[in-house]
Design a protein around this motif. Structure first.
Motif: not given
Length: 165
Positions: A46-59
């Motif tokens: 889920e983390g990979v999917s979210e990170a590739m579909n949205s912009k985040f300042n940090l994970i």
């Protein structure tokens, strides 16, 4: 005038990846109370999917998760071109674990139990919006790189109760 912790992370968008609901809740609470917008997910996939579909300042990424652990997730993210800063969260405070995290593509390392102030300082340092614009958060490829090759902010971030000796 220094920022208070209530506004320290104003404007930050952070992804929290941890299979333990209590850890997701605690970390999310610390971050939102400091002004951040937080998305929390329960698995590496889920983390990979979210990170590739949205912009985040940090994970913020837990290391030990079933199915896809943090190491596999960070490897997939980096191979797909994700250059957002990724901070490892782990209960393992051994120096070898820290080195493995940094060598695997994580930018920084925090140990559990989470210390609120240390979490906020690490997120503020690595996830600041200007870091996204300048691209100064390149992950360490090899923990044996010389100082001229490592970003100045590539400091280790460990729980002060678990310092290397």
């Amino acid at each position: 005038m220094p920022q208070t912790s209530e506004r320290l992370l104003q404007g930050f968008k952070i992804l929290v990846v941890d299979d333990a609901a209590d850890n997701r809740l605690l970390v999310s609470r610390f971050l939102t109370l400091s002004g951040a917008e937080v998305k929390a997910v329960a698995s590496g996939a889920e983390g990979v999917s979210e990170a590739m579909n949205s912009k985040f300042n940090l994970i913020l990424m837990d290391i030990q998760m079933p199915v896809m652990d943090g190491y596999e997730a960070v490897m997939r993210l980096r191979s797909k071109g994700c250059c957002a800063p990724i901070v490892a969260l782990t209960a393992h405070a051994m120096p070898s674990e820290r080195k493995r995290c940094l060598a695997s593509g994580f930018n920084a390392y925090l140990t559990k139990p989470i210390v609120r102030q240390q979490l906020l300082e690490t997120v503020a340092e690595w996830g600041r919006p200007s870091a996204l614009a300048s691209g100064d958060f390149t992950p360490i490829e090899d923990s044996q790189q010389g100082p001229s090759q490592q970003p100045a902010r590539q400091a280790e971030h460990q729980n002060p109760l678990h310092k290397e000796r």
